[in-house]
Design a protein around this motif. Structure first.
Motif, PDB file in Angstrom:
ATOM      1  N   LEU A  11      -8.439   2.333  -4.628  1.00 22.25           N
ATOM      2  CA  LEU A  11      -8.547   0.871  -4.537  1.00 22.25           C
ATOM      3  C   LEU A  11      -7.195   0.195  -4.707  1.00 22.25           C
ATOM      4  O   LEU A  11      -6.910  -0.806  -4.051  1.00 22.25           O
ATOM      5  CB  LEU A  11      -9.563   0.356  -5.562  1.00 22.25           C
ATOM      6  CG  LEU A  11     -10.989   0.841  -5.291  1.00 22.25           C
ATOM      7  CD1 LEU A  11     -11.920   0.406  -6.416  1.00 22.25           C
ATOM      8  CD2 LEU A  11     -11.491   0.294  -3.954  1.00 22.25           C
ATOM      9  N   LYS A  12      -6.343   0.762  -5.575  1.00 23.63           N
ATOM     10  CA  LYS A  12      -5.030   0.143  -5.784  1.00 23.63           C
ATOM     11  C   LYS A  12      -4.187   0.156  -4.507  1.00 23.63           C
ATOM     12  O   LYS A  12      -3.301  -0.676  -4.337  1.00 23.63           O
ATOM     13  CB  LYS A  12      -4.280   0.813  -6.927  1.00 23.63           C
ATOM     14  CG  LYS A  12      -4.027   2.298  -6.738  1.00 23.63           C
ATOM     15  CD  LYS A  12      -3.236   2.849  -7.930  1.00 23.63           C
ATOM     16  CE  LYS A  12      -3.107   4.358  -7.934  1.00 23.63           C
ATOM     17  NZ  LYS A  12      -4.389   5.045  -8.206  1.00 23.63           N
ATOM     18  N   LEU A  13      -4.464   1.098  -3.606  1.00 23.65           N
ATOM     19  CA  LEU A  13      -3.699   1.161  -2.356  1.00 23.65           C
ATOM     20  C   LEU A  13      -4.002  -0.040  -1.473  1.00 23.65           C
ATOM     21  O   LEU A  13      -3.186  -0.444  -0.648  1.00 23.65           O
ATOM     22  CB  LEU A  13      -4.027   2.448  -1.590  1.00 23.65           C
ATOM     23  CG  LEU A  13      -3.798   3.756  -2.353  1.00 23.65           C
ATOM     24  CD1 LEU A  13      -4.080   4.949  -1.447  1.00 23.65           C
ATOM     25  CD2 LEU A  13      -2.362   3.829  -2.888  1.00 23.65           C
ATOM     26  N   VAL A  14      -5.185  -0.593  -1.627  1.00 22.34           N
ATOM     27  CA  VAL A  14      -5.621  -1.670  -0.743  1.00 22.34           C
ATOM     28  C   VAL A  14      -5.316  -3.049  -1.330  1.00 22.34           C
ATOM     29  O   VAL A  14      -5.131  -4.022  -0.602  1.00 22.34           O
ATOM     30  CB  VAL A  14      -7.140  -1.516  -0.492  1.00 22.34           C
ATOM     31  CG1 VAL A  14      -7.678  -2.662   0.334  1.00 22.34           C
ATOM     32  CG2 VAL A  14      -7.414  -0.191   0.214  1.00 22.34           C
ATOM     33  N   ARG A  15      -5.229  -3.123  -2.661  1.00 24.03           N
ATOM     34  CA  ARG A  15      -5.086  -4.445  -3.279  1.00 24.03           C
ATOM     35  C   ARG A  15      -3.818  -5.172  -2.825  1.00 24.03           C
ATOM     36  O   ARG A  15      -3.849  -6.380  -2.572  1.00 24.03           O
ATOM     37  CB  ARG A  15      -5.135  -4.323  -4.803  1.00 24.03           C
ATOM     38  CG  ARG A  15      -6.531  -3.955  -5.301  1.00 24.03           C
ATOM     39  CD  ARG A  15      -6.693  -4.204  -6.802  1.00 24.03           C
ATOM     40  NE  ARG A  15      -5.921  -3.294  -7.620  1.00 24.03           N
ATOM     41  CZ  ARG A  15      -6.421  -2.223  -8.255  1.00 24.03           C
ATOM     42  NH1 ARG A  15      -7.714  -1.934  -8.174  1.00 24.03           N
ATOM     43  NH2 ARG A  15      -5.644  -1.461  -8.978  1.00 24.03           N
ATOM     44  N   GLY A  16      -2.696  -4.453  -2.750  1.00 27.99           N
ATOM     45  CA  GLY A  16      -1.440  -5.108  -2.364  1.00 27.99           C
ATOM     46  C   GLY A  16      -1.504  -5.682  -0.965  1.00 27.99           C
ATOM     47  O   GLY A  16      -1.037  -6.808  -0.713  1.00 27.99           O
ATOM     48  N   SER A  17      -2.078  -4.938  -0.029  1.00 29.97           N
ATOM     49  CA  SER A  17      -2.194  -5.419   1.353  1.00 29.97           C
ATOM     50  C   SER A  17      -3.100  -6.630   1.417  1.00 29.97           C
ATOM     51  O   SER A  17      -2.847  -7.586   2.154  1.00 29.97           O
ATOM     52  CB  SER A  17      -2.808  -4.347   2.256  1.00 29.97           C
ATOM     53  OG  SER A  17      -2.085  -3.172   2.160  1.00 29.97           O
ATOM     54  N   MET A  18      -4.190  -6.559   0.652  1.00 33.58           N
ATOM     55  CA  MET A  18      -5.162  -7.651   0.672  1.00 33.58           C
ATOM     56  C   MET A  18      -4.520  -8.931   0.140  1.00 33.58           C
ATOM     57  O   MET A  18      -4.727 -10.019   0.687  1.00 33.58           O
ATOM     58  CB  MET A  18      -6.361  -7.213  -0.176  1.00 33.58           C
ATOM     59  CG  MET A  18      -7.623  -7.974   0.073  1.00 33.58           C
ATOM     60  SD  MET A  18      -8.161  -7.971   1.792  1.00 33.58           S
ATOM     61  CE  MET A  18      -8.138  -9.726   2.110  1.00 33.58           C
TER      62      MET A  18
ATOM     63  N   SER B  56       0.837  -1.208   0.000  1.00 33.32           N
ATOM     64  CA  SER B  56       0.000   0.000   0.000  1.00 33.32           C
ATOM     65  C   SER B  56       0.867   1.252   0.000  1.00 33.32           C
ATOM     66  O   SER B  56       0.563   2.241  -0.665  1.00 33.32           O
ATOM     67  CB  SER B  56      -0.873   0.067   1.255  1.00 33.32           C
ATOM     68  OG  SER B  56      -1.632  -1.089   1.370  1.00 33.32           O
ATOM     69  N   MET B  57       1.938   1.184   0.773  1.00 33.75           N
ATOM     70  CA  MET B  57       2.819   2.348   0.886  1.00 33.75           C
ATOM     71  C   MET B  57       3.469   2.638  -0.465  1.00 33.75           C
ATOM     72  O   MET B  57       3.568   3.797  -0.880  1.00 33.75           O
ATOM     73  CB  MET B  57       3.868   2.031   1.960  1.00 33.75           C
ATOM     74  CG  MET B  57       4.565   3.224   2.539  1.00 33.75           C
ATOM     75  SD  MET B  57       3.461   4.460   3.219  1.00 33.75           S
ATOM     76  CE  MET B  57       3.910   5.849   2.180  1.00 33.75           C
ATOM     77  N   TRP B  58       3.876   1.581  -1.157  1.00 32.31           N
ATOM     78  CA  TRP B  58       4.492   1.755  -2.481  1.00 32.31           C
ATOM     79  C   TRP B  58       3.479   2.382  -3.446  1.00 32.31           C
ATOM     80  O   TRP B  58       3.796   3.345  -4.154  1.00 32.31           O
ATOM     81  CB  TRP B  58       4.979   0.394  -3.016  1.00 32.31           C
ATOM     82  CG  TRP B  58       5.626   0.493  -4.365  1.00 32.31           C
ATOM     83  CD1 TRP B  58       6.938   0.802  -4.624  1.00 32.31           C
ATOM     84  CD2 TRP B  58       4.996   0.301  -5.635  1.00 32.31           C
ATOM     85  NE1 TRP B  58       7.147   0.824  -5.977  1.00 32.31           N
ATOM     86  CE2 TRP B  58       5.983   0.518  -6.627  1.00 32.31           C
ATOM     87  CE3 TRP B  58       3.702  -0.025  -6.039  1.00 32.31           C
ATOM     88  CZ2 TRP B  58       5.708   0.415  -7.991  1.00 32.31           C
ATOM     89  CZ3 TRP B  58       3.425  -0.119  -7.402  1.00 32.31           C
ATOM     90  CH2 TRP B  58       4.423   0.094  -8.362  1.00 32.31           C
ATOM     91  N   ALA B  59       2.266   1.861  -3.457  1.00 32.07           N
ATOM     92  CA  ALA B  59       1.252   2.377  -4.382  1.00 32.07           C
ATOM     93  C   ALA B  59       0.922   3.839  -4.056  1.00 32.07           C
ATOM     94  O   ALA B  59       0.700   4.650  -4.963  1.00 32.07           O
ATOM     95  CB  ALA B  59       0.000   1.507  -4.331  1.00 32.07           C
ATOM     96  N   ALA B  60       0.909   4.190  -2.771  1.00 32.31           N
ATOM     97  CA  ALA B  60       0.616   5.577  -2.400  1.00 32.31           C
ATOM     98  C   ALA B  60       1.738   6.500  -2.871  1.00 32.31           C
ATOM     99  O   ALA B  60       1.485   7.609  -3.373  1.00 32.31           O
ATOM    100  CB  ALA B  60       0.430   5.691  -0.884  1.00 32.31           C
TER     101      ALA B  60
END
Ligand SMILES: Nc1ncnc2c1ncn2[C@@H]1O[C@H](COP(=O)(O)OP(=O)(O)O)[C@@H](O)[C@H]1O
Ligand SMILES: Nc1ncnc2c1ncn2[C@@H]1O[C@H](COP(=O)(O)OP(=O)(O)O)[C@@H](O)[C@H]1O
Lengths: 153, 109, 153, 109
Positions: free
Chosen positions: C29-36, A35-39
C-alpha cells in the motif's frame, strides 16, 4: 491493463512489487517517483540510494518521452518493478520506434555542456541497463538492474 | 518553479519544488533572462525538492552564458539530493557553491 | 497488464493520470500512497485534502485485502486514477468474490470501538463510492469520485 | 513501528513511520503490553508520518483496555495528518491530547 487475475510472483523467481501505466508526458513523471522511491526503500536501499534509483528511472522515462515518442500525445509507458532476493529490477516498456542501443552515447566526463546527462546518470547509478526483446517485437523494453546493498555478488 | 519575493536582491533567483522535465523549460527561461539582465547570478536551491538532468542542464546553460559575458553563476543552499546529482554529473567543482545567501553575497564583494 | 498501446484519454471525457497494478498485500500500500497524493495535488486539491484522498483510497484497498481476498496471497488490485475537468475519479478493480454493497455498514458516529472506520472514512472524504458492474462480471469495481475544489457543482 | 530510547519514561511509547495495515499488528501488541505493564500511557506521535483506520483502531483498543483498568492513554505531539484522521473519526474529544511530553507528564501529576 488486462483484467487477468493471478500474480504477485512471476517468471524467473522475480517478485512483482508494482506496475504502473501512464501517458508519456512530462507532467506524469512525478506520479511515479514516489512509488519508485518507496519500492527501492522496501528493497533495503538507503534513502539516498533510493533517490538515485528514482533519478535513473525518471531519466529513462524522460528519454522515452523526448526521444522515443518525441512528444506525441498518445504514447504510453509501462513500468514494472520487481525484485529477487539479490536485486531490484525495473522494466520500462514503450511502443515508440525501436531504439538502436548504439545511438545512446552518454557525454564525455570532462565535457561541461547542457545535454546528454540522462543516459550517463542511468549508467552511473544502475548496475545494468539493457534493451531486451519486447514481448511482441514492437516498441522497446529496457531493463535496469540494481543489486541490493549487502547482496553476495 | 521560480519564486522571487519582492524584497530580495535582484541577482538572487530562488527555485522551488521539483525541477524536472515538466518545469525545466520555465526555469531555463527565468535563468537565462536573469543572467542577461543581472550578470552574475545566485541561484538559491533551498526549496528544491528534486532535480534531474533537465534541471541540471538549465543551470549549466545559464552558467555558460554568464561566463561568456565575464559574469558567473553561483549555487546557494544546495540540498542533499541536488548535491548528489551535481556530484554524479561531476559538476560540483564547476559551479561556485555557497552554504547560504550571506556567504554568497559576501563572497561576491 | 496488456501490451495495447494508445491511450491517455478514454471513455466519457475522462483523462487517465495513471494506473497501478499490485499484489493485494499490506506491504504494497505504501507504494501507491505517494502516487495517489501527487495525482490529487495535480488536480488542484490542497495538501491536506490530498492526504485525505490518499487515506480513502488506502482504506478501500485495505478492505479488498482483508475482506475481499481475506489475505489470499495471489490476489491483485488494479488502481486507475482519472480526471475530468470537474472531478477526480479513482477506480479499484479486484478479482475477489462479489461484494454485496449492503453488507458494508460504517460504524455509528458515537460508537467508540476499534473497527469499522475504513468505510466511514471513505464516505466522509469522497463525494461518492459505488460498486460498478465489472467489465467481465467477475470480481468488483469500486468507483470513488471527489469533486475538485472550486468545481461548479 | 515502535521506537523507545532507553533513557525515556517507561510509560511513554514513541511511534514512528507509517502506522498502516502493514505495521499496525506490531503496534497493537506493543501498546497493549505497555498498557498492561504501565497502566496510564502516553503515546508520542511526533515521528508518525501516516496513520490509517488500522492504526486508529490500535489506539482505541489500548485506550479501552487502559480505561477498563482505571488508567488512561494520552496522545502527544499529534501530527496534522493524524489529527485530521482523529477528527474524521470524531475521536479528537475522546483521547486526552497533549502538545508535548512535558505538558503530558505534568498533566499526569
Ligand atoms: N528511449 C530512447 N529512444 C531514442 N533515442 C534515445 C533514447 N534514449 C536515449 N536516446 C538517444 O541517446 C542520446 C543520449 O541520451 P541522454 O544521455 O539521456 O541525453 P539527452 O536526453 O539530454 O540527449 C539522446 O540524445 C538520444 O539520441
Ligand atoms: N471489499 C470488501 N469486500 C467484502 N466486504 C467488505 C469490503 N469492504 C467492506 N466490507 C464489509 O464492510 C465492513 C465495514 O468495513 P470497514 O468500515 O472498512 O471496517 P473494518 O474493515 O474495520 O471491518 C467490513 O467489516 C466488511 O464486512
Amino acid at each position: 491493463m488486462s483484467d487477468a487475475p493471478a500474480m504477485g510472483t512471476c517468471d524467473e523467481g522475480l517478485e512483482m512489487l508494482f506496475e504502473a501505466r501512464f501517458p508519456a508526458r512530462a507532467d506524469r513523471l512525478k506520479l511515479v517517483r514516489g512509488s519508485m522511491w518507496a519500492a527501492a526503500r522496501m528493497c533495503g536501499f538507503s534513502d539516498s540510494m533510493a533517490q538515485n534509483i528514482v533519478l535513473a528511472v525518471d531519466e529513462a522515462c524522460q528519454n522515452i518521452i523526448v526521444h522515443g515518442y518525441k512528444g506525441r500525445e498518445k504514447g504510453e509507458i509501462l513500468l514494472s518493478v520487481l525484485r529477487t532476493s539479490e536485486a531490484l529490477h525495473v522494466r520500462l516498456r514503450d511502443f515508440a520506434p525501436i531504439v538502436d542501443p548504439k545511438s545512446i552515447r552518454p557525454r564525455a566526463l570532462d565535457d561541461v555542456k547542457p545535454g546528454k546527462l540522462g543516459s550517463y546518470f542511468i549508467r552511473e547509478i544502475m548496475d545494468s541497463a539493457d534493451y531486451q526483446p519486447s514481448p511482441d517485437g514492437t516498441g522497446n523494453l529496457l531493463e535496469m538492474i540494481k543489486r541490493m546493498e549487502g547482496a553476495p555478488w | 518553479m521560480v519564486n522571487n519575493p519582492a524584497n530580495q536582491e535582484p541577482n538572487v533567483i530562488r527555485l522551488k519544488g521539483d525541477i524536472d522535465l515538466e518545469h525545466s523549460p520555465g526555469v531555463r527561461k527565468s535563468l537565462l533572462s536573469a543572467v542577461q539582465r543581472e550578470g552574475t547570478l545566485f541561484v538559491d536551491l533551498s526549496d528544491v525538492t528534486y532535480i534531474d538532468s533537465s534541471g541540471i542542464a538549465c543551470l549549466v546553460e545559464a552558467l555558460q552564458v554568464a561566463r561568456a559575458d565575464g559574469s558567473d553563476l553561483g549555487l546557494v543552499s544546495v540540498s542533499m539530493q541536488a548535491m548528489r546529482v551535481l556530484e554524479l554529473a561531476r559538476l560540483d567543482m564547476v559551479f561556485p557553491i555557497h552554504d547560504d545567501l550571506d556567504a554568497a553575497l559576501s563572497a561576491k564583494t
